[in-house]
Design a protein around this motif. Structure first.
Motif, PDB file in Angstrom:
ATOM      1  N   PHE A   1     -20.743  51.873  76.016  1.00  0.00           N
ATOM      2  CA  PHE A   1     -19.316  52.065  75.758  1.00  0.00           C
ATOM      3  C   PHE A   1     -18.504  52.337  77.027  1.00  0.00           C
ATOM      4  CE2 PHE A   1     -15.474  54.356  74.923  1.00  0.00           C
ATOM      5  CZ  PHE A   1     -14.921  53.673  73.860  1.00  0.00           C
ATOM      6  N   GLY A   2     -18.994  53.253  77.847  1.00  0.00           N
ATOM      7  CA  GLY A   2     -18.205  53.688  79.011  1.00  0.00           C
ATOM      8  C   GLY A   2     -18.428  52.883  80.277  1.00  0.00           C
ATOM      9  N   HIS A   3     -19.183  51.777  80.161  1.00  0.00           N
ATOM     10  CA  HIS A   3     -19.613  51.072  81.371  1.00  0.00           C
ATOM     11  C   HIS A   3     -18.498  50.518  82.242  1.00  0.00           C
ATOM     12  CE1 HIS A   3     -24.215  50.529  80.758  1.00  0.00           C
ATOM     13  NE2 HIS A   3     -23.805  51.778  80.687  1.00  0.00           N
ATOM     14  N   CYS A   4     -17.350  50.210  81.648  1.00  0.00           N
ATOM     15  CA  CYS A   4     -16.254  49.659  82.461  1.00  0.00           C
ATOM     16  C   CYS A   4     -15.620  50.723  83.336  1.00  0.00           C
ATOM     17  CB  CYS A   4     -15.170  49.059  81.568  1.00  0.00           C
ATOM     18  SG  CYS A   4     -15.790  47.668  80.676  1.00  0.00           S
ATOM     19  N   ASN A   5     -15.837  51.961  82.990  1.00  0.00           N
ATOM     20  CA  ASN A   5     -15.296  53.044  83.802  1.00  0.00           C
ATOM     21  C   ASN A   5     -16.376  53.522  84.783  1.00  0.00           C
ATOM     22  OD1 ASN A   5     -14.731  55.741  84.738  1.00  0.00           O
ATOM     23  ND2 ASN A   5     -13.063  55.795  83.238  1.00  0.00           N
ATOM     24  N   LYS A   6     -16.061  53.423  86.078  1.00  0.00           N
ATOM     25  CA  LYS A   6     -17.072  53.726  87.098  1.00  0.00           C
ATOM     26  C   LYS A   6     -16.891  55.114  87.693  1.00  0.00           C
ATOM     27  CE  LYS A   6     -18.671  49.489  86.842  1.00  0.00           C
ATOM     28  NZ  LYS A   6     -19.698  49.277  85.817  1.00  0.00           N
ATOM     29  N   GLU A   7     -16.049  55.957  87.094  1.00  0.00           N
ATOM     30  CA  GLU A   7     -15.818  57.272  87.691  1.00  0.00           C
ATOM     31  C   GLU A   7     -17.126  58.072  87.768  1.00  0.00           C
ATOM     32  OE1 GLU A   7     -11.464  58.860  86.830  1.00  0.00           O
ATOM     33  OE2 GLU A   7     -12.434  58.083  85.039  1.00  0.00           O
ATOM     34  N   THR A   8     -17.240  58.824  88.857  1.00  0.00           N
ATOM     35  CA  THR A   8     -18.463  59.603  89.065  1.00  0.00           C
ATOM     36  C   THR A   8     -18.195  61.065  88.707  1.00  0.00           C
ATOM     37  OG1 THR A   8     -17.810  60.072  91.319  1.00  0.00           O
ATOM     38  CG2 THR A   8     -19.153  58.091  90.960  1.00  0.00           C
ATOM     39  N   ILE A   9     -19.261  61.844  88.679  1.00  0.00           N
ATOM     40  CA  ILE A   9     -19.138  63.240  88.250  1.00  0.00           C
ATOM     41  C   ILE A   9     -18.159  64.021  89.139  1.00  0.00           C
ATOM     42  CG2 ILE A   9     -21.270  63.928  89.438  1.00  0.00           C
ATOM     43  CD1 ILE A   9     -19.852  65.412  86.179  1.00  0.00           C
ATOM     44  N   GLY A  10     -18.177  63.752  90.444  1.00  0.00           N
ATOM     45  CA  GLY A  10     -17.240  64.430  91.351  1.00  0.00           C
ATOM     46  C   GLY A  10     -15.798  64.146  90.951  1.00  0.00           C
ATOM     47  N   GLN A  11     -15.497  62.884  90.718  1.00  0.00           N
ATOM     48  CA  GLN A  11     -14.134  62.504  90.327  1.00  0.00           C
ATOM     49  C   GLN A  11     -13.755  63.125  88.987  1.00  0.00           C
ATOM     50  OE1 GLN A  11     -14.788  58.285  90.422  1.00  0.00           O
ATOM     51  NE2 GLN A  11     -14.146  58.084  92.548  1.00  0.00           N
ATOM     52  N   LEU A  12     -14.721  63.186  88.066  1.00  0.00           N
ATOM     53  CA  LEU A  12     -14.403  63.705  86.736  1.00  0.00           C
ATOM     54  C   LEU A  12     -14.166  65.214  86.753  1.00  0.00           C
ATOM     55  CD1 LEU A  12     -16.871  61.515  84.660  1.00  0.00           C
ATOM     56  CD2 LEU A  12     -14.367  61.316  84.723  1.00  0.00           C
ATOM     57  N   VAL A  13     -14.956  65.937  87.547  1.00  0.00           N
ATOM     58  CA  VAL A  13     -14.732  67.390  87.649  1.00  0.00           C
ATOM     59  C   VAL A  13     -13.356  67.627  88.264  1.00  0.00           C
ATOM     60  CG1 VAL A  13     -15.499  69.537  88.746  1.00  0.00           C
ATOM     61  CG2 VAL A  13     -17.192  67.966  87.784  1.00  0.00           C
ATOM     62  N   TRP A  14     -13.073  66.893  89.327  1.00  0.00           N
ATOM     63  CA  TRP A  14     -11.752  66.994  89.958  1.00  0.00           C
ATOM     64  C   TRP A  14     -10.657  66.685  88.936  1.00  0.00           C
ATOM     65  CZ3 TRP A  14      -7.847  63.365  90.494  1.00  0.00           C
ATOM     66  CH2 TRP A  14      -6.776  63.750  91.326  1.00  0.00           C
ATOM     67  N   GLY A  15     -10.820  65.572  88.201  1.00  0.00           N
ATOM     68  CA  GLY A  15      -9.817  65.136  87.232  1.00  0.00           C
ATOM     69  C   GLY A  15      -9.624  66.140  86.106  1.00  0.00           C
ATOM     70  N   PHE A  16     -10.706  66.722  85.656  1.00  0.00           N
ATOM     71  CA  PHE A  16     -10.638  67.699  84.564  1.00  0.00           C
ATOM     72  C   PHE A  16      -9.780  68.899  84.981  1.00  0.00           C
ATOM     73  CE2 PHE A  16     -12.093  71.472  82.304  1.00  0.00           C
ATOM     74  CZ  PHE A  16     -12.173  71.051  80.986  1.00  0.00           C
ATOM     75  N   PHE A  17     -10.102  69.467  86.151  1.00  0.00           N
ATOM     76  CA  PHE A  17      -9.354  70.644  86.589  1.00  0.00           C
ATOM     77  C   PHE A  17      -7.912  70.285  86.928  1.00  0.00           C
ATOM     78  CE2 PHE A  17     -13.648  72.496  87.619  1.00  0.00           C
ATOM     79  CZ  PHE A  17     -13.585  73.452  86.619  1.00  0.00           C
ATOM     80  N   TYR A  18      -7.729  69.115  87.513  1.00  0.00           N
ATOM     81  CA  TYR A  18      -6.382  68.676  87.862  1.00  0.00           C
ATOM     82  C   TYR A  18      -5.541  68.534  86.592  1.00  0.00           C
ATOM     83  CZ  TYR A  18      -2.688  66.064  90.079  1.00  0.00           C
ATOM     84  OH  TYR A  18      -1.469  65.665  90.531  1.00  0.00           O
ATOM     85  N   TYR A  19      -6.148  67.964  85.556  1.00  0.00           N
ATOM     86  CA  TYR A  19      -5.441  67.813  84.280  1.00  0.00           C
ATOM     87  C   TYR A  19      -5.008  69.173  83.729  1.00  0.00           C
ATOM     88  CZ  TYR A  19      -4.343  67.142  79.430  1.00  0.00           C
ATOM     89  OH  TYR A  19      -3.681  67.196  78.238  1.00  0.00           O
ATOM     90  N   TRP A  20      -5.972  70.109  83.668  1.00  0.00           N
ATOM     91  CA  TRP A  20      -5.653  71.407  83.045  1.00  0.00           C
ATOM     92  C   TRP A  20      -4.782  72.279  83.943  1.00  0.00           C
ATOM     93  CZ3 TRP A  20      -5.645  72.376  78.113  1.00  0.00           C
ATOM     94  CH2 TRP A  20      -6.397  71.540  77.284  1.00  0.00           C
ATOM     95  N   ALA A  21      -4.776  72.015  85.255  1.00  0.00           N
ATOM     96  CA  ALA A  21      -3.920  72.790  86.155  1.00  0.00           C
ATOM     97  C   ALA A  21      -2.491  72.240  86.181  1.00  0.00           C
ATOM     98  CB  ALA A  21      -4.513  72.783  87.562  1.00  0.00           C
ATOM     99  N   TYR A  22      -2.352  70.938  86.240  1.00  0.00           N
ATOM    100  CA  TYR A  22      -1.022  70.382  86.549  1.00  0.00           C
ATOM    101  C   TYR A  22      -0.475  69.357  85.569  1.00  0.00           C
ATOM    102  CZ  TYR A  22      -2.222  72.604  90.940  1.00  0.00           C
ATOM    103  OH  TYR A  22      -2.602  73.518  91.879  1.00  0.00           O
ATOM    104  N   CYS A  23      -1.276  68.858  84.667  1.00  0.00           N
ATOM    105  CA  CYS A  23      -0.777  67.762  83.827  1.00  0.00           C
ATOM    106  C   CYS A  23      -0.636  68.132  82.353  1.00  0.00           C
ATOM    107  CB  CYS A  23      -1.694  66.542  83.925  1.00  0.00           C
ATOM    108  SG  CYS A  23      -1.972  66.016  85.607  1.00  0.00           S
ATOM    109  N   HIS A  24      -1.446  69.028  81.842  1.00  0.00           N
ATOM    110  CA  HIS A  24      -1.410  69.314  80.410  1.00  0.00           C
ATOM    111  C   HIS A  24      -0.072  69.948  80.023  1.00  0.00           C
ATOM    112  CE1 HIS A  24      -2.895  70.108  76.408  1.00  0.00           C
ATOM    113  NE2 HIS A  24      -2.503  71.372  76.509  1.00  0.00           N
ATOM    114  N   ASP A  25       0.496  69.470  78.940  1.00  0.00           N
ATOM    115  CA  ASP A  25       1.745  70.032  78.427  1.00  0.00           C
ATOM    116  C   ASP A  25       1.394  71.143  77.431  1.00  0.00           C
ATOM    117  OD1 ASP A  25       4.102  70.639  77.173  1.00  0.00           O
ATOM    118  OD2 ASP A  25       4.665  68.564  76.749  1.00  0.00           O
ATOM    119  N   TYR A  26       1.327  72.370  77.961  1.00  0.00           N
ATOM    120  CA  TYR A  26       0.921  73.520  77.132  1.00  0.00           C
ATOM    121  C   TYR A  26       1.950  73.837  76.056  1.00  0.00           C
ATOM    122  CZ  TYR A  26      -2.830  74.638  80.451  1.00  0.00           C
ATOM    123  OH  TYR A  26      -3.962  74.585  81.230  1.00  0.00           O
TER     124      TYR A  26
END
Ligand code: GTP
Ligand code: MG
Length: 335
Positions: free
Chosen positions: A230-255
Motif C-alpha cells: 500500500f505505502g510503496h509509492c511513498n519513500k519517506e524514511t523514519i527520520g523524515q517521518l519523526v521530523w514530520g510528526f513533530f513538525y505537524y503537532w508543533a506548527y501545523c495542527h489546528d487545535y
C-alpha cells in the motif's frame, strides 16, 4: 508561528535513519518475553475456568497490538457473562481465586475508573492487570495490530514517539497528558495523511471483520496481507517521518477547530462533533477521536495546564529534529 511553516526538513535528515532504527530495534521485546506472556495467560486461563467454565481471557493493549516495548505490563480482559454480579464483586472473586495460587501481589482495585486485579507472576516476573468485559479494548487492539502489519514504518514511528513521550513524561494520563493508545492513533492518522498515503483507512474499506460490542458496531477491512505494498509509492524514511510528526503537532495542527480521526482517515471538524466547548470535564483542547466509541475524545484528560506542556514538548522536539546536531540523543533526554 507562520514563518516556521515555511521550514523545510534539514538536509542531513536521512543520516538519522540508522540511529532511529537502532533505537527501535533495542525496544522490541525479545521472543522469550512473548513466550512467557503466553505461559502466564494459560496459567490464568486454567485458574479462571475452574470457577467460571464459560469465561474467556483475551490479551489487549500493548502486549497484543504490536506497539509494546520490552518489559511492558500485560493487559488481560476477562470476558464473562455473570449478569447477577457487578464488576467489583467479580474483581474480588477473581482476586480470591488468583491469590490462592502462587501468584504474588494480587490486589483488587475495585474503585479505579476501570476496576482491575493487579498481580505479579514470580515464575516469569511479569506484571499483569486484569479487567472485566472491556471488549472494546480487545477490538481496538486488533485494529491497531492490523494497521501495524500494513507498513513497517508505523511500528517504527510509534515506538520512537512512545519512547519520546515516556522520556519526556508526557505519557501520563493522570497528569493530564496522553495515553500510549492516543499516541499510536496519532501516528496512524499521520501516516494516513501523508501524500502519497502510507496507510489506508481500514474502516472506510469493505467490511471483512465485524462485531458488535456494547451496542457499538465495529467493522473494518482486516485482510491486510492484501495491502502489503500500500505505502510503496511513498519513500519517506523514519527520520523524515519523526521530523514530520513533530513538525505537524508543533506548527501545523489546528487545535482550535479540528479532530484527528483514524475512523475516517482524515482530520475532521470539532463543530460536526459538537466538541467546540467544554462539557463537564471534557475540554477538548486536543482532540483524538476513538475509532469505535466516536463520542470519546482521547484528549479529554488534557487540561489548561497540560496542553501547554504538551505543545511545548512538541515544539521542543520539532526544533531538535530541525537544528540539533544529535537529535537521537537530545530528543529522549529525561525531563
Ligand atoms: P503501554 O502499556 O504504555 O505500552 O501501552 P498500551 O498500548 O498498553 O496503552 P494503554 O495503557 O494506554 O492502554 C491499554 C489499552 O487499553 C489500549 O491499547 C486500548 O486498547 C485500551 N484503551 C486505553 N485507553 C482507552 C480509552 O480511552 N478508550 C478505549 N476504548 N480503550 C482504551
Ligand atoms: Mg499497557
Amino acid at each position: 508561528r507562520n514563518y516556521k511553516r515555511q521550514m523545510i526538513c534539514r538536509r542531513d535528515i536521512d543520516s538519522l535513519n540508522v540511529p532511529f532504527l537502532s533505537i527501535y530495534q533495542s525496544l522490541i521485546p525479545p521472543e522469550e518475553e512473548k513466550v512467557k506472556q503466553k505461559q502466564l495467560l494459560s496459567l490464568l486461563e486454567k485458574l479462571v475456568i475452574k470457577e467460571w467454565p464459560k469465561a474467556r481471557l483475551y490479551l489487549y493493549g500493548s502486549c497484543a497490538n504490536s506497539f509494546g516495548v520490552s518489559k511492558s505490563d500485560v493487559d488481560v480482559c476477562l470476558a464473562i457473562e455473570e449478569a447477577h454480579m457487578d464488576k467489583s464483586k467479580i474483581i474480588m472473586k477473581l482476586a480470591d481465586i488468583l491469590q490462592s495460587d502462587n501468584l504474588q501481589d494480587v490486589q483488587a482495585l475495585t474503585h479505579a475508573r476501570v476496576p482491575i486485579v493487579k498481580l505479579m507472576d514470580p515464575v516469569t516476573g511479569i506484571s499483569c492487570d486484569i479487567c472485566i468485559n472491556n471488549l472494546l479494548a480487545v477490538v481496538n487492539t486488533k485494529l491497531l495490530w492490523d494497521y501495524s502489519r500494513i507498513d513497517a514504518r508505523l511500528r517504527q514511528l510509534a515506538f520512537i514517539i512512545k519512547h519520546w513521550a515516556k522520556s519526556r513524561k508526557v505519557n501520563e494520563t493522570y497528569h493530564g497528558t496522553l495515553s500510549s493508545y492516543a499516541y499510536v492513533l496519532m501516528c496512524i492518522n499521520f501516516l494516513q495523511q501523508r501524500r502519497p498515503a502510507i496507510l489506508p483507512c481500514l474502516q472506510e474499506m469493505n467490511t471483512t471483520y465485524s462485531v458488535t460490542v456494547d451496542d457499538v458496531d465495529c467493522a473494518f477491512f482486516d485482510q491486510v496481507e492484501k495491502l502489503n505494498d500500500f505505502g510503496h509509492c511513498n519513500k519517506e524514511t523514519i527520520g523524515q517521518l519523526v521530523w514530520g510528526f513533530f513538525y505537524y503537532w508543533a506548527y501545523c495542527h489546528d487545535y482550535t477547530n479540528t479532530v484527528v480521526s483514524v475512523r475516517t482517515g482524515s482530520i475532521i471538524s470539532k463543530r460536526e462533533k459538537d466538541w467546540t466547548r467544554r462539557i463537564g470535564n471534557d475540554r477538548h483542547l486536543i482532540c483524538i477521536e476513538d475509532p469505535f466509541e466516536i463520542s470519546h475524545d482521547l484528549g479529554r484528560v488534557v487540561d489548561k495546564h497540560s496542553i501547554k506542556v504538551l505543545r511545548e514538548e512538541f515544539e521542543r522536539a520539532a526544533n531538535i529534529m530541525q537544528f540539533d546536531p544529535n537529535p537521537c540523543v537530545t530528543l529522549f533526554e529525561p525531563y
